[in-house]
Every structure is written in structure tokens, then in C-alpha cells.
Write a protein that holds these residues in place. Structure first.
Motif, PDB file in Angstrom:
ATOM      1  N   VAL A 171      32.025  91.844  67.071  1.00  0.00           N
ATOM      2  CA  VAL A 171      30.924  92.176  66.157  1.00  0.00           C
ATOM      3  C   VAL A 171      30.035  90.941  65.995  1.00  0.00           C
ATOM      4  CG1 VAL A 171      30.305  93.053  63.872  1.00  0.00           C
ATOM      5  CG2 VAL A 171      32.492  93.737  64.916  1.00  0.00           C
ATOM      6  N   PRO A 172      28.983  90.803  66.826  1.00  0.00           N
ATOM      7  CA  PRO A 172      28.059  89.684  66.630  1.00  0.00           C
ATOM      8  C   PRO A 172      27.126  89.954  65.446  1.00  0.00           C
ATOM      9  CG  PRO A 172      27.349  91.020  68.496  1.00  0.00           C
ATOM     10  CD  PRO A 172      28.611  91.649  67.969  1.00  0.00           C
ATOM     11  N   VAL A 173      26.869  88.920  64.656  1.00  0.00           N
ATOM     12  CA  VAL A 173      25.949  89.029  63.514  1.00  0.00           C
ATOM     13  C   VAL A 173      24.917  87.917  63.624  1.00  0.00           C
ATOM     14  CG1 VAL A 173      25.739  88.967  61.003  1.00  0.00           C
ATOM     15  CG2 VAL A 173      27.751  90.030  62.039  1.00  0.00           C
ATOM     16  N   TYR A 174      23.640  88.302  63.640  1.00  0.00           N
ATOM     17  CA  TYR A 174      22.554  87.319  63.692  1.00  0.00           C
ATOM     18  C   TYR A 174      21.833  87.346  62.351  1.00  0.00           C
ATOM     19  CZ  TYR A 174      23.924  87.764  68.497  1.00  0.00           C
ATOM     20  OH  TYR A 174      24.684  87.803  69.641  1.00  0.00           O
ATOM     21  N   THR A 175      22.034  86.282  61.593  1.00  0.00           N
ATOM     22  CA  THR A 175      21.640  86.315  60.186  1.00  0.00           C
ATOM     23  C   THR A 175      20.132  86.306  59.977  1.00  0.00           C
ATOM     24  OG1 THR A 175      21.862  83.907  59.984  1.00  0.00           O
ATOM     25  CG2 THR A 175      23.809  85.230  59.484  1.00  0.00           C
ATOM     26  N   ASP A 176      19.360  85.887  61.004  1.00  0.00           N
ATOM     27  CA  ASP A 176      17.900  85.899  60.830  1.00  0.00           C
ATOM     28  C   ASP A 176      17.356  87.327  60.752  1.00  0.00           C
ATOM     29  OD1 ASP A 176      18.445  86.426  63.510  1.00  0.00           O
ATOM     30  OD2 ASP A 176      16.623  85.428  64.233  1.00  0.00           O
ATOM     31  N   THR A 177      18.071  88.282  61.351  1.00  0.00           N
ATOM     32  CA  THR A 177      17.613  89.675  61.320  1.00  0.00           C
ATOM     33  C   THR A 177      18.569  90.595  60.571  1.00  0.00           C
ATOM     34  OG1 THR A 177      18.676  90.043  63.463  1.00  0.00           O
ATOM     35  CG2 THR A 177      16.336  89.482  63.493  1.00  0.00           C
ATOM     36  N   GLN A 178      19.865  90.259  60.536  1.00  0.00           N
ATOM     37  CA  GLN A 178      20.857  91.157  59.928  1.00  0.00           C
ATOM     38  C   GLN A 178      21.337  90.703  58.554  1.00  0.00           C
ATOM     39  OE1 GLN A 178      22.954  90.842  63.992  1.00  0.00           O
ATOM     40  NE2 GLN A 178      23.919  92.612  63.061  1.00  0.00           N
ATOM     41  N   GLY A 179      20.973  89.488  58.156  1.00  0.00           N
ATOM     42  CA  GLY A 179      21.501  88.946  56.908  1.00  0.00           C
ATOM     43  C   GLY A 179      22.893  88.369  57.112  1.00  0.00           C
ATOM     44  N   HIS A 180      23.407  87.749  56.069  1.00  0.00           N
ATOM     45  CA  HIS A 180      24.701  87.065  56.178  1.00  0.00           C
ATOM     46  C   HIS A 180      25.861  88.056  56.147  1.00  0.00           C
ATOM     47  CE1 HIS A 180      23.249  82.914  55.981  1.00  0.00           C
ATOM     48  NE2 HIS A 180      22.318  83.380  55.152  1.00  0.00           N
ATOM     49  N   VAL A 181      27.001  87.604  56.660  1.00  0.00           N
ATOM     50  CA  VAL A 181      28.221  88.408  56.591  1.00  0.00           C
ATOM     51  C   VAL A 181      28.613  88.550  55.119  1.00  0.00           C
ATOM     52  CG1 VAL A 181      30.679  88.466  57.161  1.00  0.00           C
ATOM     53  CG2 VAL A 181      29.020  87.664  58.866  1.00  0.00           C
ATOM     54  N   GLY A 182      28.779  89.792  54.687  1.00  0.00           N
ATOM     55  CA  GLY A 182      29.138  90.054  53.300  1.00  0.00           C
ATOM     56  C   GLY A 182      30.282  91.051  53.217  1.00  0.00           C
ATOM     57  N   ALA A 183      30.565  91.495  52.002  1.00  0.00           N
ATOM     58  CA  ALA A 183      31.677  92.428  51.773  1.00  0.00           C
ATOM     59  C   ALA A 183      31.509  93.696  52.601  1.00  0.00           C
ATOM     60  CB  ALA A 183      31.763  92.764  50.290  1.00  0.00           C
ATOM     61  N   ALA A 184      30.269  94.186  52.711  1.00  0.00           N
ATOM     62  CA  ALA A 184      30.033  95.426  53.461  1.00  0.00           C
ATOM     63  C   ALA A 184      30.391  95.256  54.934  1.00  0.00           C
ATOM     64  CB  ALA A 184      28.575  95.858  53.315  1.00  0.00           C
ATOM     65  N   THR A 185      30.119  94.071  55.488  1.00  0.00           N
ATOM     66  CA  THR A 185      30.442  93.802  56.893  1.00  0.00           C
ATOM     67  C   THR A 185      31.949  93.878  57.111  1.00  0.00           C
ATOM     68  OG1 THR A 185      28.648  92.178  56.805  1.00  0.00           O
ATOM     69  CG2 THR A 185      29.958  92.244  58.817  1.00  0.00           C
ATOM     70  N   ILE A 186      32.698  93.244  56.224  1.00  0.00           N
ATOM     71  CA  ILE A 186      34.161  93.232  56.352  1.00  0.00           C
ATOM     72  C   ILE A 186      34.701  94.653  56.221  1.00  0.00           C
ATOM     73  CG2 ILE A 186      36.328  92.285  55.462  1.00  0.00           C
ATOM     74  CD1 ILE A 186      34.500  90.102  56.531  1.00  0.00           C
ATOM     75  N   ARG A 187      34.237  95.367  55.209  1.00  0.00           N
ATOM     76  CA  ARG A 187      34.755  96.730  54.965  1.00  0.00           C
ATOM     77  C   ARG A 187      34.414  97.672  56.119  1.00  0.00           C
ATOM     78  NH1 ARG A 187      32.758  95.861  49.302  1.00  0.00           N
ATOM     79  NH2 ARG A 187      34.591  95.262  48.087  1.00  0.00           N
ATOM     80  N   GLN A 188      33.255  97.483  56.733  1.00  0.00           N
ATOM     81  CA  GLN A 188      32.836  98.360  57.821  1.00  0.00           C
ATOM     82  C   GLN A 188      33.695  98.190  59.062  1.00  0.00           C
ATOM     83  OE1 GLN A 188      28.716  97.872  58.934  1.00  0.00           O
ATOM     84  NE2 GLN A 188      28.916  99.145  60.772  1.00  0.00           N
ATOM     85  N   HIS A 189      34.128  96.954  59.326  1.00  0.00           N
ATOM     86  CA  HIS A 189      34.769  96.662  60.607  1.00  0.00           C
ATOM     87  C   HIS A 189      36.276  96.408  60.524  1.00  0.00           C
ATOM     88  CE1 HIS A 189      30.954  96.614  62.706  1.00  0.00           C
ATOM     89  NE2 HIS A 189      30.458  95.861  61.739  1.00  0.00           N
ATOM     90  N   VAL A 190      36.828  96.339  59.311  1.00  0.00           N
ATOM     91  CA  VAL A 190      38.269  96.081  59.165  1.00  0.00           C
ATOM     92  C   VAL A 190      38.904  97.276  58.465  1.00  0.00           C
ATOM     93  CG1 VAL A 190      40.027  94.498  58.293  1.00  0.00           C
ATOM     94  CG2 VAL A 190      37.784  93.611  58.992  1.00  0.00           C
ATOM     95  N   ALA A 191      39.749  98.001  59.214  1.00  0.00           N
ATOM     96  CA  ALA A 191      40.312  99.252  58.696  1.00  0.00           C
ATOM     97  C   ALA A 191      41.283  99.018  57.540  1.00  0.00           C
ATOM     98  CB  ALA A 191      41.004 100.005  59.837  1.00  0.00           C
ATOM     99  N   ASP A 192      42.151  98.011  57.685  1.00  0.00           N
ATOM    100  CA  ASP A 192      43.161  97.754  56.649  1.00  0.00           C
ATOM    101  C   ASP A 192      43.095  96.279  56.266  1.00  0.00           C
ATOM    102  OD1 ASP A 192      45.353  97.516  55.002  1.00  0.00           O
ATOM    103  OD2 ASP A 192      46.665  98.760  56.243  1.00  0.00           O
TER     104      ASP A 192
END
Length: 232
Positions: A171-192
Motif C-alpha cells: 500500500v504506497p501512500v503519497y502524502t502530497d496527494t493522499q494526505g498522511h497515514v491515519g487511523a482510516a488507512t490502518i483500518r482499511q488495510h489491516v483486517a485484525d
């Protein structure tokens, strides 16, 4: 206890904007675990001495590969990095190794989640390449944050590894266009989240912020491993 090895600097190249990779010959019989690191010591010809001539780097290379690779973000204010960048290919350097326990856990039933910023990718590339080579059954997720695509090292290779390894999600994240990694990022990509082992690596400030974040979203504090990089 560390051992000293005299090795040749085989070559160096830029692997992302502002990131230089150094390839060293691998000493005969040299063994390490993916995620570990060593100290690179520059020769006296650079004019550097003592601790000024030494810097610790994680191995980007995986243990199954036949050379040792290290990479660093370059800084004009760093005498070590400037000297290393100017060192001619073929120069003899010293490797002091081996250090570190930022390595993949043994239990394949526990998912591994890497939340990584910038140069923190170096030990992680080693871990994921080795896990893929060994057909490790671990479920591995990598959330890799950089300001821009140009600043992200090893992205093409990580995408290839994800295509090859059905257990690895990139899961690449580019903060200039996608914003910083936050709680929503973790919840979206980590099942448990509660059952996963989290690995955080990068500059100290980023690692501390990510540790707070993963604990806030429900990670088990005993399941968070960190590797803070000095000098960035």
C-alpha cells in the motif's frame, strides 16, 4: 559482539530522489537475518576519522542475495554521506556487523503489518524479499508513506514482489496527494489490528507518531516493534 570485514564498494546509484544505494561485496560465509544492520566505516583517504567515519545502515539486500546493499537519504550537511557519495567504486571499506533484532517474527499465524516512512523501507525490503524467496506463509501488509512518488525508493520492486507473493499486500501512500497515514488507512488495510504484529521504521519523529497511531486504533502494545534511524 561485532566482527570487522574489509570489503570492496562495488558500486553506488540513486534509487530515489535524494536516496543513494551502496553495494558492497559480501564476505565469504557472512550470514545475517533480514532486517539486521551493520556499520559502514569509510577509509582514511576520506579525511574522516573515528566515529565521524562510521554510520549504521540496515541491509536492503536479503540474505539469499550475493551482495550486500545499504541505502541512505543524502544530506548536504552530513560529512559522512558526502564522503561516501564521492568514494570511487572499487574502494576498500570496512563493515562492522552484526546488529539488530528488527526481524520477522516466527509465528506465521500472526499477520505482519509494516507502517514505514521514507528511508525506513531499507530493512523492510530485505524482510519482504527474503520472505518471498522462502515462500514464507506470513500474511504481510506494507503501508509505505512518502511525500511524493519520486522520493519513494524500491517501489517498482515492491510492486513486483506483491505480484509474486500472494501473502504480501503493498500500500504506497503519497502524502502530497493522499494526505498522511491515519487511523482510516490502518483500518482499511489491516483486517485484525489487535492480532497483528506492527513494525515501524524510519526517522525518530515519524516512528513515535506512528506508534501512537497504531496504539490508538487498537494495536497490542506488546506487538509493536520499532527501528528508529539516527541522522535523518
Amino acid at each position: 559482539m561485532s566482527t570487522s570485514y574489509d570489503v570492496h564498494l562495488l558500486h553506488k546509484k540513486e534509487v530515489a530522489e535524494g536516496t543513494m544505494e551502496f553495494t558492497l561485496e559480501k564476505p565469504k560465509g557472512f550470514e545475517y537475518r533480514a532486517g539486521q544492520f551493520g556499520d559502514l566505516v569509510l577509509p582514511p583517504s576520506t579525511g574522516l576519522t573515528g566515529d565521524n567515519a562510521k554510520h549504521g545502515f540496515s541491509f536492503v539486500s536479503a540474505p539469499f542475495e550475493d551482495t550486500l546493499r545499504m541505502a541512505t537519504r543524502m544530506r548536504k550537511t552530513s560529512a559522512f554521506k558526502n564522503a561516501a557519495a564521492q568514494l570511487p567504486d572499487g574502494s576498500m571499506v570496512q563493515l562492522l556487523a552484526l546488529w539488530g533484532d528488527f526481524t520477522l517474527h516466527k509465528n506465521p499465524a500472526v499477520p505482519a503489518v509494516f507502517v514505514i516512512g521514507g528511508i525506513g523501507i531499507t530493512p523492510v525490503r530485505s524482510i519482504i524479499a527474503q520472505a518471498t524467496h522462502e515462500h514464507a506463509p506470513h500474511k504481510i501488509t506494507l503501508i509505505y508513506a512518502n511525500r511524493t512518488r519520486a522520493l519513494a525508493a524500491y517501489t517498482d520492486e515492491l510492486q513486483r514482489l506483491a505480484a509474486e507473493n500472494k501473502n504480501f499486500t503493498f500500500v504506497p501512500v503519497y502524502t502530497d496527494t493522499q494526505g498522511h497515514v491515519g487511523a482510516a488507512t490502518i483500518r482499511q488495510h489491516v483486517a485484525d489490528i489487535a492480532a497483528s504484529r506492527f513494525y515501524l521504521a524510519g526517522p525518530e519523529g515519524m516512528v513515535k507518531a506512528m506508534r501512537e497511531l497504531v496504539l490508538d486504533v487498537g494495536a497490542d502494545e506488546d506487538n509493536v516493534r520499532t527501528e528508529e534511524f539516527d541522522g535523518y
